[in-house]
Design a protein around this motif. Sequence first.
Motif, PDB file in Angstrom:
ATOM      1  N   PRO A  83      13.420 -25.388 121.119  1.00 22.99           N
ATOM      2  CA  PRO A  83      13.400 -26.572 121.899  1.00 22.99           C
ATOM      3  C   PRO A  83      14.375 -26.528 123.240  1.00 22.99           C
ATOM      4  O   PRO A  83      14.047 -27.048 124.335  1.00 22.99           O
ATOM      5  CB  PRO A  83      13.510 -27.713 121.178  1.00 22.99           C
ATOM      6  CG  PRO A  83      13.208 -27.167 119.837  1.00 22.99           C
ATOM      7  CD  PRO A  83      13.484 -25.833 119.900  1.00 22.99           C
ATOM      8  N   ARG A  84      15.469 -26.099 122.822  1.00 25.50           N
ATOM      9  CA  ARG A  84      16.278 -25.956 123.815  1.00 25.50           C
ATOM     10  C   ARG A  84      16.210 -25.411 125.165  1.00 25.50           C
ATOM     11  O   ARG A  84      16.668 -25.338 126.126  1.00 25.50           O
ATOM     12  CB  ARG A  84      17.862 -25.580 123.313  1.00 25.50           C
ATOM     13  CG  ARG A  84      18.950 -25.314 124.389  1.00 25.50           C
ATOM     14  CD  ARG A  84      19.618 -26.647 124.690  1.00 25.50           C
ATOM     15  NE  ARG A  84      20.447 -27.250 123.770  1.00 25.50           N
ATOM     16  CZ  ARG A  84      21.132 -28.250 123.985  1.00 25.50           C
ATOM     17  NH1 ARG A  84      21.616 -28.703 125.266  1.00 25.50           N
ATOM     18  NH2 ARG A  84      21.825 -28.797 122.939  1.00 25.50           N
ATOM     19  N   SER A  85      15.177 -24.188 124.807  1.00 25.68           N
ATOM     20  CA  SER A  85      14.901 -23.348 126.232  1.00 25.68           C
ATOM     21  C   SER A  85      14.513 -24.065 127.299  1.00 25.68           C
ATOM     22  O   SER A  85      14.453 -23.572 128.487  1.00 25.68           O
ATOM     23  CB  SER A  85      14.046 -22.368 125.589  1.00 25.68           C
ATOM     24  OG  SER A  85      12.686 -23.089 125.298  1.00 25.68           O
ATOM     25  N   MET A  86      13.700 -25.117 127.176  1.00 23.08           N
ATOM     26  CA  MET A  86      13.030 -25.900 128.163  1.00 23.08           C
ATOM     27  C   MET A  86      14.141 -26.773 128.964  1.00 23.08           C
ATOM     28  O   MET A  86      13.888 -27.244 130.033  1.00 23.08           O
ATOM     29  CB  MET A  86      11.982 -26.811 127.673  1.00 23.08           C
ATOM     30  CG  MET A  86      10.737 -26.157 127.209  1.00 23.08           C
ATOM     31  SD  MET A  86      10.072 -25.047 128.380  1.00 23.08           S
ATOM     32  CE  MET A  86       9.520 -25.991 129.705  1.00 23.08           C
ATOM     33  N   ASP A  96       4.705 -13.238 128.111  1.00 21.76           N
ATOM     34  CA  ASP A  96       4.680 -12.169 127.295  1.00 21.76           C
ATOM     35  C   ASP A  96       6.157 -11.836 126.317  1.00 21.76           C
ATOM     36  O   ASP A  96       6.281 -10.688 125.809  1.00 21.76           O
ATOM     37  CB  ASP A  96       4.314 -10.988 127.935  1.00 21.76           C
ATOM     38  CG  ASP A  96       5.509 -10.531 128.978  1.00 21.76           C
ATOM     39  OD1 ASP A  96       6.397 -11.558 129.316  1.00 21.76           O
ATOM     40  OD2 ASP A  96       5.380  -9.601 129.492  1.00 21.76           O
ATOM     41  N   ALA A  97       7.176 -12.623 126.479  1.00 18.06           N
ATOM     42  CA  ALA A  97       8.562 -12.532 126.006  1.00 18.06           C
ATOM     43  C   ALA A  97       8.826 -13.482 124.695  1.00 18.06           C
ATOM     44  O   ALA A  97       8.342 -14.635 124.717  1.00 18.06           O
ATOM     45  CB  ALA A  97       9.376 -12.426 127.219  1.00 18.06           C
ATOM     46  N   ALA A  98       9.640 -12.705 123.720  1.00 15.47           N
ATOM     47  CA  ALA A  98      10.458 -13.354 122.925  1.00 15.47           C
ATOM     48  C   ALA A  98      11.843 -13.968 123.596  1.00 15.47           C
ATOM     49  O   ALA A  98      12.023 -13.316 124.528  1.00 15.47           O
ATOM     50  CB  ALA A  98      10.658 -12.721 121.521  1.00 15.47           C
ATOM     51  N   LEU A  99      12.485 -14.959 123.067  1.00 13.18           N
ATOM     52  CA  LEU A  99      13.547 -15.495 123.502  1.00 13.18           C
ATOM     53  C   LEU A  99      14.664 -15.181 122.483  1.00 13.18           C
ATOM     54  O   LEU A  99      14.663 -15.560 121.420  1.00 13.18           O
ATOM     55  CB  LEU A  99      13.765 -16.790 123.660  1.00 13.18           C
ATOM     56  CG  LEU A  99      14.833 -17.621 124.054  1.00 13.18           C
ATOM     57  CD1 LEU A  99      15.400 -17.142 125.624  1.00 13.18           C
ATOM     58  CD2 LEU A  99      14.656 -19.131 124.046  1.00 13.18           C
ATOM     59  N   LEU A 100      15.772 -14.386 123.196  1.00 11.44           N
ATOM     60  CA  LEU A 100      17.082 -14.094 122.388  1.00 11.44           C
ATOM     61  C   LEU A 100      17.849 -15.302 122.567  1.00 11.44           C
ATOM     62  O   LEU A 100      18.379 -15.290 123.628  1.00 11.44           O
ATOM     63  CB  LEU A 100      17.426 -12.912 122.765  1.00 11.44           C
ATOM     64  CG  LEU A 100      18.725 -12.009 121.706  1.00 11.44           C
ATOM     65  CD1 LEU A 100      18.780 -10.630 122.037  1.00 11.44           C
ATOM     66  CD2 LEU A 100      19.895 -12.589 122.093  1.00 11.44           C
ATOM     67  N   VAL A 134      12.011  -9.056 125.696  1.00  9.53           N
ATOM     68  CA  VAL A 134      12.668 -10.180 125.412  1.00  9.53           C
ATOM     69  C   VAL A 134      13.499 -10.676 126.446  1.00  9.53           C
ATOM     70  O   VAL A 134      13.927  -9.958 127.411  1.00  9.53           O
ATOM     71  CB  VAL A 134      13.836  -9.657 124.171  1.00  9.53           C
ATOM     72  CG1 VAL A 134      14.661  -8.790 124.204  1.00  9.53           C
ATOM     73  CG2 VAL A 134      14.260 -10.965 123.479  1.00  9.53           C
ATOM     74  N   GLU A 135      13.449 -11.998 126.426  1.00  9.53           N
ATOM     75  CA  GLU A 135      14.419 -12.620 127.646  1.00  9.53           C
ATOM     76  C   GLU A 135      15.827 -13.434 127.013  1.00  9.53           C
ATOM     77  O   GLU A 135      15.737 -13.805 125.775  1.00  9.53           O
ATOM     78  CB  GLU A 135      13.442 -13.382 128.256  1.00  9.53           C
ATOM     79  CG  GLU A 135      12.611 -12.687 129.327  1.00  9.53           C
ATOM     80  CD  GLU A 135      11.691 -13.439 130.240  1.00  9.53           C
ATOM     81  OE1 GLU A 135      10.806 -12.759 131.136  1.00  9.53           O
ATOM     82  OE2 GLU A 135      11.760 -14.851 130.332  1.00  9.53           O
ATOM     83  N   ALA A 136      16.532 -13.833 127.882  1.00  6.86           N
ATOM     84  CA  ALA A 136      17.485 -14.382 127.408  1.00  6.86           C
ATOM     85  C   ALA A 136      18.200 -15.503 128.747  1.00  6.86           C
ATOM     86  O   ALA A 136      18.156 -14.925 129.679  1.00  6.86           O
ATOM     87  CB  ALA A 136      18.872 -13.722 126.706  1.00  6.86           C
ATOM     88  N   PHE A 137      18.881 -16.401 128.371  1.00  7.56           N
ATOM     89  CA  PHE A 137      19.647 -17.183 129.502  1.00  7.56           C
ATOM     90  C   PHE A 137      21.207 -16.865 129.163  1.00  7.56           C
ATOM     91  O   PHE A 137      21.661 -17.020 128.043  1.00  7.56           O
ATOM     92  CB  PHE A 137      19.472 -18.852 129.160  1.00  7.56           C
ATOM     93  CG  PHE A 137      18.070 -19.217 129.341  1.00  7.56           C
ATOM     94  CD1 PHE A 137      17.276 -19.357 130.402  1.00  7.56           C
ATOM     95  CD2 PHE A 137      17.084 -19.727 128.396  1.00  7.56           C
ATOM     96  CE1 PHE A 137      15.983 -19.555 130.712  1.00  7.56           C
ATOM     97  CE2 PHE A 137      15.835 -20.034 128.302  1.00  7.56           C
ATOM     98  CZ  PHE A 137      15.315 -20.016 129.527  1.00  7.56           C
TER      99      PHE A 137
END
Length: 218
Positions: A83-86, A96-100, A134-137
């Motif tokens: 949820p925090r990703s938004m 097409d990516a998972a979130l690290l 994989v993507e990340a903030f």
Amino acid sequence: MSRRLVNLTLDTLEDLPRPCRQCVYWELDPVSAERACATGDPGLEKEAWVSQTLLEWGSCGKLAYVDGMPAGFVMYAPPAYVPRSMAFPTSPVSADAALLTTAKVVPAFAGGGLGRMLVQGVARDLTKRGVKAVEAFGDAKPDEADATCVAPVDFFLSVGFKTVRPHPRFPRLRLELRTALSWKSDVEYALEKLLGSMSPETLLRPVRPVTATRSADN
């Protein structure tokens, strides 16, 4: 010095550093996370999230051990589970990516390549599951204390991520998973696929020795 990588489970969850074990920064939306920390039990919320993600999606974390001591970990999941990703200015994560979400190496073990080892473990796992990236903030100002659960941008850049959406504080970065796999990892993956496609009978069948033939000139 022995190093090993294991999946995050409800058992190995207890080996996370204590502050991380109690942290629900990523697992809940900002309002729910604040409420859980103020009036609830964030540790139970963390455990419930890991349990649900394992059951519905599968492996969502890796832990690194050095000589049997927990030395670092990463956690990852589809953005829908985070949820925090938004809440980030550079969201959303690509389809097409998972979130690290979290990546941490215990300071006593920093500088030994554990970060790259953890990310390669994630890449190997997600590649087998058909995920492309994989993507990340990342946190461009990690010395500021208001986002301690966001890994520094420099960490992601050091293990092969590239910036796909710039931001002065929270850029979004991306790693194409095939680029994270070393030649050795690719060989191991290919061997695993080969062995997995062979029947037990084939694997256990003894090899008939080759009989040398005499040359016609002798």
